[in-house]
Design an enzyme around this catalytic site. Structure first.
Site, mmCIF file in Angstrom:
data_model
loop_
_atom_site.group_PDB
_atom_site.id
_atom_site.type_symbol
_atom_site.label_atom_id
_atom_site.label_comp_id
_atom_site.label_asym_id
_atom_site.label_seq_id
_atom_site.Cartn_x
_atom_site.Cartn_y
_atom_site.Cartn_z
ATOM 1 N N ILE A 15 -37.518 28.012 -13.547
ATOM 2 C CA ILE A 15 -37.026 29.399 -13.466
ATOM 3 C C ILE A 15 -37.701 30.304 -14.499
ATOM 4 O O ILE A 15 -37.605 31.532 -14.400
ATOM 5 C CB ILE A 15 -35.478 29.458 -13.613
ATOM 6 N N LEU A 29 -44.248 48.468 -18.323
ATOM 7 C CA LEU A 29 -43.511 49.733 -18.266
ATOM 8 C C LEU A 29 -43.514 50.398 -19.638
ATOM 9 O O LEU A 29 -43.706 51.600 -19.778
ATOM 10 C CB LEU A 29 -42.074 49.420 -17.843
ATOM 11 N N ARG A 30 -43.345 49.535 -20.672
ATOM 12 C CA ARG A 30 -43.312 50.049 -22.047
ATOM 13 C C ARG A 30 -44.662 50.660 -22.395
ATOM 14 O O ARG A 30 -44.752 51.716 -23.007
ATOM 15 C CB ARG A 30 -42.999 48.881 -22.984
ATOM 16 N N ARG A 31 -45.724 49.969 -21.965
ATOM 17 C CA ARG A 31 -47.069 50.447 -22.298
ATOM 18 C C ARG A 31 -47.399 51.762 -21.600
ATOM 19 O O ARG A 31 -48.081 52.606 -22.137
ATOM 20 C CB ARG A 31 -48.104 49.401 -21.896
ATOM 21 N N HIS A 95 -27.348 23.656 -22.563
ATOM 22 C CA HIS A 95 -27.089 25.082 -22.810
ATOM 23 C C HIS A 95 -26.317 25.328 -24.106
ATOM 24 O O HIS A 95 -26.706 26.158 -24.934
ATOM 25 C CB HIS A 95 -26.315 25.695 -21.625
ATOM 26 N N LYS A 113 -27.121 30.217 -16.337
ATOM 27 C CA LYS A 113 -25.793 29.712 -16.019
ATOM 28 C C LYS A 113 -25.857 28.198 -15.774
ATOM 29 O O LYS A 113 -26.938 27.682 -15.460
ATOM 30 C CB LYS A 113 -25.205 30.450 -14.796
ATOM 31 N N ASP A 195 -23.579 24.950 -9.983
ATOM 32 C CA ASP A 195 -24.907 25.555 -9.865
ATOM 33 C C ASP A 195 -24.856 26.901 -9.146
ATOM 34 O O ASP A 195 -25.358 27.897 -9.657
ATOM 35 C CB ASP A 195 -25.867 24.613 -9.125
HETATM 36 N N1 NAD Z 1 -34.866 26.693 -10.528
HETATM 37 C C1 NAD Z 1 -34.238 27.761 -10.077
HETATM 38 O O1 NAD Z 1 -34.564 28.321 -9.023
HETATM 39 C C2 NAD Z 1 -33.083 28.349 -10.864
HETATM 40 C C3 NAD Z 1 -32.554 29.539 -10.392
HETATM 41 C C4 NAD Z 1 -31.571 30.147 -11.132
HETATM 42 C C5 NAD Z 1 -31.086 29.548 -12.265
HETATM 43 N N2 NAD Z 1 -31.572 28.351 -12.691
HETATM 44 C C6 NAD Z 1 -31.000 27.760 -13.904
HETATM 45 O O2 NAD Z 1 -31.993 27.757 -14.916
HETATM 46 C C7 NAD Z 1 -31.825 26.622 -15.767
HETATM 47 C C8 NAD Z 1 -33.121 25.844 -15.791
HETATM 48 O O3 NAD Z 1 -33.432 25.472 -14.477
HETATM 49 P P1 NAD Z 1 -34.914 25.036 -14.081
HETATM 50 O O4 NAD Z 1 -34.920 24.909 -12.618
HETATM 51 O O5 NAD Z 1 -35.907 25.930 -14.744
HETATM 52 O O6 NAD Z 1 -34.951 23.567 -14.748
HETATM 53 P P2 NAD Z 1 -36.260 22.719 -15.130
HETATM 54 O O7 NAD Z 1 -35.815 21.321 -15.271
HETATM 55 O O8 NAD Z 1 -37.376 23.063 -14.214
HETATM 56 O O9 NAD Z 1 -36.630 23.309 -16.571
HETATM 57 C C9 NAD Z 1 -35.821 23.157 -17.713
HETATM 58 C C10 NAD Z 1 -36.734 23.005 -18.925
HETATM 59 O O10 NAD Z 1 -35.937 22.970 -20.111
HETATM 60 C C11 NAD Z 1 -36.513 22.012 -20.985
HETATM 61 N N3 NAD Z 1 -35.472 21.582 -21.915
HETATM 62 C C12 NAD Z 1 -34.344 20.889 -21.621
HETATM 63 N N4 NAD Z 1 -33.615 20.712 -22.752
HETATM 64 C C13 NAD Z 1 -34.292 21.315 -23.756
HETATM 65 C C14 NAD Z 1 -34.065 21.465 -25.153
HETATM 66 N N5 NAD Z 1 -32.970 20.958 -25.736
HETATM 67 N N6 NAD Z 1 -34.971 22.138 -25.892
HETATM 68 C C15 NAD Z 1 -36.086 22.648 -25.306
HETATM 69 N N7 NAD Z 1 -36.368 22.529 -23.982
HETATM 70 C C16 NAD Z 1 -35.483 21.871 -23.225
HETATM 71 C C17 NAD Z 1 -37.033 20.912 -20.077
HETATM 72 O O11 NAD Z 1 -38.021 20.132 -20.711
HETATM 73 C C18 NAD Z 1 -37.569 21.719 -18.901
HETATM 74 O O12 NAD Z 1 -38.923 22.060 -19.047
HETATM 75 C C19 NAD Z 1 -30.637 25.842 -15.211
HETATM 76 O O13 NAD Z 1 -29.479 26.194 -15.915
HETATM 77 C C20 NAD Z 1 -30.551 26.322 -13.765
HETATM 78 O O14 NAD Z 1 -29.225 26.253 -13.277
HETATM 79 C C21 NAD Z 1 -32.586 27.744 -12.017
#
Ligand code: NAD
Length: 386
Positions: A15, A29-31, A95, A113, A195
């Site tokens: 994400i 936008l800022r630039r 989180h 979230k 989720d």
């Molecule tokens: N993938 C989506 O489409 C999407 C959409 C909306 C929200 N989200 C939310 O975003 C969050 C991340 O999802 P994602 O899909 O990017 O997951 P992901 O597994 O692709 O990426 C998470 C990253 O966080 C890193 N990480 C985990 N613990 C860590 C720590 N303690 N310190 C530093 N890095 C750490 C991991 O190494 C990984 O690279 C989740 O909460 C998910 O619910 C994801």
């Protein structure tokens, strides 16, 4: 005025690209100056990134360009003077730990979230934020988009009379069909409700007010799932959470929401989100997106409603942009940790109610958040709905 909020990303996974799109658009936008007039947009500015997997952090920093630094660890990122706020994009189980460490280091936080994987984590975040005076914001910010805020304006303006009920349905076969590392969706803190529920429940709290009681039922069709694509295709992993969750939410004003969130449905023709009132019905756009037109249903036909409020266009990160503005203007930010904690407690209580087979009270409550049209939103970049 005119100063940026310097942001360090923790978690450079899937994400993070959507956030990068928004942050890059804000930078551009800022630039170019503020096309809407008024103060130059200050907005969040990406300065550093870290991830447990250094290669991921390097890739994201490279994509961001503009001298974004790679920190070798969370502690290193938190020690940086050019980081005022942490954008916590880690997996749900991390989180609370990352947010609490950031608060302890004197940084504001905006995070994905759910706010935390459990109530203890969420409570600790709220307590620490109050004690330090630092801001904590929580996704989803899609709820600040044009689609949902226009729907909320319709409810507030009485277009459907008194709201009596709502339906909220999210059905899919499971995120292992598209996510390269889907395991976290099937661990505590994941699942269809934790989720996807935050999008629907945050929207419902905007539309109908906070939830006071819940009842529910849940099931787990399979004990194992398989990664469908990407480098780890074919990898089997265990399912630790319920994958089909249904329930009824009692809102503070008496309205009832019927809800189903499932990773066990291959195809369905259900509405995503609808609100039913004494004089009409409202079809609400996908709460996982910023855009979309709500429609007013009366006398057997549906009429689309024009944009009346909210960010347009929007992209993941506008909640962080709002937090930056709120800090500058000394007003509360909109995608708040309090709303995130209420939504989390509602979801966990629903799962408790499903386990115990009874109706349970939701104890962590919140005020109904202010509507976006009551505030003047900052200039908005063309972001990504991904
Ligand atoms: N993938 C989506 O489409 C999407 C959409 C909306 C929200 N989200 C939310 O975003 C969050 C991340 O999802 P994602 O899909 O990017 O997951 P992901 O597994 O692709 O990426 C998470 C990253 O966080 C890193 N990480 C985990 N613990 C860590 C720590 N303690 N310190 C530093 N890095 C750490 C991991 O190494 C990984 O690279 C989740 O909460 C998910 O619910 C994801």
């Amino acid at each position: 005025m005119g100063e940026s909020l310097n942001v360090g990303i923790v978690g450079a996974g899937n994400i993070s690209r959507a956030y990068l799109t928004t942050l890059t658009a804000l930078r551009d936008l800022r630039r170019s100056g503020d096309p809407l007039g008024g103060d130059p947009p200050h907005g969040p500015r990406l300065t550093a990134v870290t991830d447990l997997d250094p290669a991921r952090a390097h890739r994201l920093a490279e994509e961001a360009g503009d001298g974004v630094a790679v920190a070798g660890s969370l502690a290193e990122l938190l020690a940086r003077e050019d980081v005022d706020a942490v954008l916590n994009l880690t997996v749900p189980a991390a989180h609370a730990e990352v947010t609490l460490a950031a608060l302890d280091a004197g940084k504001h936080v905006y995070g994905e979230k759910p706010l935390a994987a459990d109530r203890e984590g969420a409570d600790a975040i709220l307590t620490r934020a109050r004690a330090t005076g630092l801001r904590v914001g929580c996704a989803p910010d899609t709820v600040l988009g044009s689609g949902l805020q226009t729907a909320r304006a319709a409810v507030d303006d009485g277009l459907i009379g008194t709201p009596l009920a709502a339906s909220a349905f999210m059905t899919c076969p499971g995120h292992e069909s598209w996510h390269p590392d889907p395991e976290f969706y099937y661990r505590p803190g994941g699942g269809p409700l934790l989720d996807m529920g935050p999008y629907y429940l945050s929207a419902l709290v905007h539309l109908l007010g906070p939830v006071t009681r819940v009842t529910g039922a849940a099931s787990r069709a399979r004990v194992e799932r398989v990664v469908a694509g990407g480098p780890r295709a074919g990898t089997r992993f265990p399912v630790e959470i319920d994958t089909h969750v249904t329930g009824v939410l009692h809102h503070v004003g008496g309205a009832l929401t019927t809800l189903a969130m499932s990773f066990d449905v291959h195809a369905a023709r259900l509405p995503l989100l609808e609100v039913y009132g004494t004089t009409g019905s409202l079809s609400v756009p996908d709460p996982n997106l910023f855009e979309g037109s709500p429609a007013l249903g009366r006398g057997g036909s549906w009429t689309p409603l024009p944009h009346a409020a909210g960010y347009r266009p929007g992209g993941r990160g506008v909640g962080l942009a709002d937090l930056a503005d709120a800090l500058r203007d000394s007003r509360p930010h909109l995608a708040s940790a309090e709303l995130g904690a209420h939504v989390l407690d509602t979801m966990l209580t629903l799962l408790d109610a499903a386990r115990e087979g009874r109706t349970l009270p939701v104890t962590r409550t919140t005020d109904r958040p202010p509507a976006m049209r009551d505030l003047s939103p900052p200039p908005v970049p063309a972001g990504s709905d991904a």
